[in-house]
Write a protein that holds these residues in place. Structure first.
Motif, PDB file in Angstrom:
ATOM      1  N   THR A   1     -75.202  18.916 -20.187  1.00 43.08           N
ATOM      2  CA  THR A   1     -74.574  18.583 -20.302  1.00 43.08           C
ATOM      3  C   THR A   1     -73.447  17.870 -19.582  1.00 43.08           C
ATOM      4  N   ASN A   2     -74.801  16.172 -19.566  1.00 41.11           N
ATOM      5  CA  ASN A   2     -74.353  15.353 -19.713  1.00 41.11           C
ATOM      6  C   ASN A   2     -73.072  14.428 -20.440  1.00 41.11           C
ATOM      7  N   PRO A   3     -71.639  13.922 -20.048  1.00 35.61           N
ATOM      8  CA  PRO A   3     -70.673  13.674 -20.370  1.00 35.61           C
ATOM      9  C   PRO A   3     -71.311  12.498 -21.761  1.00 35.61           C
ATOM     10  N   GLY A   4     -71.193  12.505 -22.613  1.00 31.99           N
ATOM     11  CA  GLY A   4     -71.513  11.454 -23.033  1.00 31.99           C
ATOM     12  C   GLY A   4     -70.783  10.496 -24.177  1.00 31.99           C
ATOM     13  N   LEU A   5     -69.654  11.149 -24.252  1.00 34.36           N
ATOM     14  CA  LEU A   5     -68.731  10.641 -24.917  1.00 34.36           C
ATOM     15  C   LEU A   5     -67.063  10.882 -24.352  1.00 34.36           C
ATOM     16  N   ILE A   6     -66.457   9.756 -24.411  1.00 39.49           N
ATOM     17  CA  ILE A   6     -65.442   9.769 -24.286  1.00 39.49           C
ATOM     18  C   ILE A   6     -64.262   9.462 -24.163  1.00 39.49           C
ATOM     19  N   ILE A   7     -62.881   9.768 -24.454  1.00 41.47           N
ATOM     20  CA  ILE A   7     -62.185   9.124 -25.477  1.00 41.47           C
ATOM     21  C   ILE A   7     -61.110   9.294 -24.996  1.00 41.47           C
ATOM     22  N   ALA A   8     -60.075   8.121 -25.065  1.00 36.22           N
ATOM     23  CA  ALA A   8     -58.790   8.164 -24.823  1.00 36.22           C
ATOM     24  C   ALA A   8     -57.895   7.292 -25.521  1.00 36.22           C
ATOM     25  N   VAL A   9     -56.537   6.769 -25.618  1.00 37.27           N
ATOM     26  CA  VAL A   9     -55.848   5.755 -26.429  1.00 37.27           C
ATOM     27  C   VAL A   9     -55.500   4.730 -25.299  1.00 37.27           C
ATOM     28  N   ASP A  10     -55.665   3.716 -26.346  1.00 36.64           N
ATOM     29  CA  ASP A  10     -55.883   2.620 -26.242  1.00 36.64           C
ATOM     30  C   ASP A  10     -54.697   1.563 -25.195  1.00 36.64           C
ATOM     31  N   SER A  11     -55.079   1.336 -23.971  1.00 32.39           N
ATOM     32  CA  SER A  11     -53.716   1.390 -23.071  1.00 32.39           C
ATOM     33  C   SER A  11     -54.662   0.654 -21.646  1.00 32.39           C
ATOM     34  N   GLU A  12     -52.911  -0.368 -20.837  1.00 38.83           N
ATOM     35  CA  GLU A  12     -53.397  -0.840 -19.765  1.00 38.83           C
ATOM     36  C   GLU A  12     -54.382   0.524 -19.388  1.00 38.83           C
TER      37      GLU A  12
END
Length: 489
Positions: free
Chosen positions: A267-278
């Motif tokens: 269950t290791n978090p291998g992918l992190i997704i976010a919108v490019d921002s400050e």
């Protein structure tokens, strides 16, 4: 360790079949007491078990002590669930001879499948191995178990096997209810998967290993179920308001989760997704700081370390992937970034890198984030770091990620799997071979049993769980009502 021969396996399976015909008639209480006795025998191994596992796996004693406690808890909790009988899904519809046409009396329960092969996991030498959850579930269902020891911790597996043998003798279990098989080669696993007397397989490990067993089992003249948990990249979606308010704390939380146990959790978090921002820039800056001060430790064994280094090198060599944080030393802790378009166009980046690595995907807008969710394969977990307002403005994203995961987590990390009835540790393919079932929680007993319906059977000939007076005092669905009541003639 010398691999078990085909002749030895044949003899083991002959004994398992004989044991099955006896063991399946044992009461739920007898099965439960057997599992509780196994737990006591594991406890009695004391420091010898911990020291042996530590020497074979590089895992620290506190981690192993915790895992031993989890294993003992599993055995006791699954014993309780076995005795409660809910896993049998007992249902009864009584006859109505006055109806046109007459309605028959039908009663449904579950019966065990037969000998089950359990493949020990490399990263959990206790909880997912010889005396782990799959073994406990199979015993609960009424199935003999043939445990194939993982070669990375064979001595540990042998100690656990001896605890089961001792418990079997103390509880007067039939000879052959449990067996311990040695096998470092693929041939041993292949022979077990194709053996006509094996009726089901439990597996926790790599995609290649689980898929190979699944394919072998389905090419048999009589196919059998393979319940394989094969890994996951466990994506984490950081939504805008949550990220804006908590960038630093999220970075600390995820750095700890990515590197927990040197990333050697399914269950290791291998992918992190976010919108490019400050706020994302702040998150990445803090994540880099957290990673760079951590000290890597040895991985479980040379095979896992070699595979990690190979997969890591492959991922980092892909066009558009940039390293943003790295620890010093061998078995590096690593964070990299890529754009959403890079990820979408490159299937290699979708593959699990089993170890302390995560890839951060930078999206230009929430539409790209949605595209990522729709492109992802089946996962054990998916996490949303989000406020209520975030969720309300990302309804389509929420709907999309529900389609790809077995466990949807809100504002928490995926590492850590609670052993409880409501837990689901499985997911759509390729996370597992059957997303309806998981390897954690007492519902796992259902994997090794099948439904059978008795129609117009005399009460005295019925199994106890279906008899009118309900001698087991279990919950049953009688004429669509869940009850423990007796059935009056």
């Amino acid at each position: 360790m010398v691999d078990s021969t085909t002749q030895e396996i044949d003899e083991i399976l002959d004994k398992a079949v004989d044991a099955f015909h006896q063991y399946k008639t044992y009461s739920l209480k007898q099965r439960a007491d057997f599992m509780r006795t196994i737990a006591l025998e594991i406890t009695a191994l004391g420091d010898e078990l911990i020291n042996t596992a530590a020497s074979e796996t590089n895992l620290p004693a506190p981690r192993l002590i915790g895992e031993r406690a989890r294993t003992i808890f599993q055995l006791n909790s699954y014993a309780e669930a076995t005795e409660a009988g809910n896993w049998m899904n007992v249902s009864i519809d009584t006859a109505d001879p006055a109806r046109t046409p007459p309605k028959p009396d039908t009663r449904k329960t579950c019966v065990p499948l037969g000998p089950v092969v359990v493949f020990g996991a490399s990263n959990f030498p206790f909880a997912y191995s010889t005396a782990g959850g799959d073994t406990a579930c199979a015993f609960g269902a009424g199935c003999p178990v043939i445990a194939k020891a993982h070669p990375a911790h064979f001595k540990t597996s042998s100690l656990m096997a001896e605890a089961i043998f001792k418990a079997a003798r103390k509880c007067n279990m039939p000879n052959g209810v449990f067996a311990h098989v040695r096998g470092a080669s693929f041939e041993v696993g292949s022979y077990l998967a194709g053996h006509p007397q094996v009726k089901a397989i439990g597996f926790t490990g790599s995609f290649s290993g689980g898929k190979a067993l699944f394919d072998l089992a389905n090419r048999r003249s009589v196919p059998i179920p393979v319940f394989a948990e094969m890994g996951s990249i466990n994506p984490v979606f950081l939504l805008p308001e949550k990220l804006m308010n908590e960038a630093d704390s999220l970075a600390k939380q995820l750095a700890s989760s990515v590197t927990l146990g040197m990333g050697q959790f399914c269950t290791n978090p291998g992918l992190i997704i976010a919108v490019d921002s400050e706020p994302l820039d702040r998150f990445l800056y803090q994540l880099k700081k957290e990673i760079e001060v951590l000290a890597p430790s040895k991985m479980l064994h040379e095979g896992i370390e070699s595979n990690y280094e190979q997969k890591l090198a492959q991922a980092l060599n892909q066009k558009g992937v940039q390293i943003i944080a790295s620890s010093a030393g061998l078995s590096k802790l690593m964070i990299a970034t890529a754009t959403a378009q890079t990820f979408l166009k490159n299937p290699i980046l979708h593959q699990e890198v089993f170890g302390p690595y995560a890839l951060v995907i930078q999206c230009t807008n929430k539409e790209e984030m949605l595209s990522i969710a729709k492109a992802l394969e089946g996962q054990l977990t998916t996490t949303l770091m989000a406020t209520v307002a975030d969720i309300k403005t990302h309804g389509e994203l929420l709907n999309a990620i529900q389609e790809i995961c077995g466990r949807l987590i809100f504002n928490n990390v995926p590492t850590g799997v609670e052993v409880s009835l409501s837990m689901h540790h499985g997911g759509p393919f390729p996370a597992s071979t059957d997303s309806r079932f998981g390897a954690v929680g007492a519902d796992g007993i259902k994997r090794f049993a099948r439904p059978i319906c008795y129609q117009n059977c005399e009460d005295e000939l019925l199994p106890d769980e279906l008899k009118n007076h309900n001698p087991l005092q279990i919950f049953r669905t009688v004429n669509n009502v869940l009850t423990k009541d007796v059935i009056l003639n």
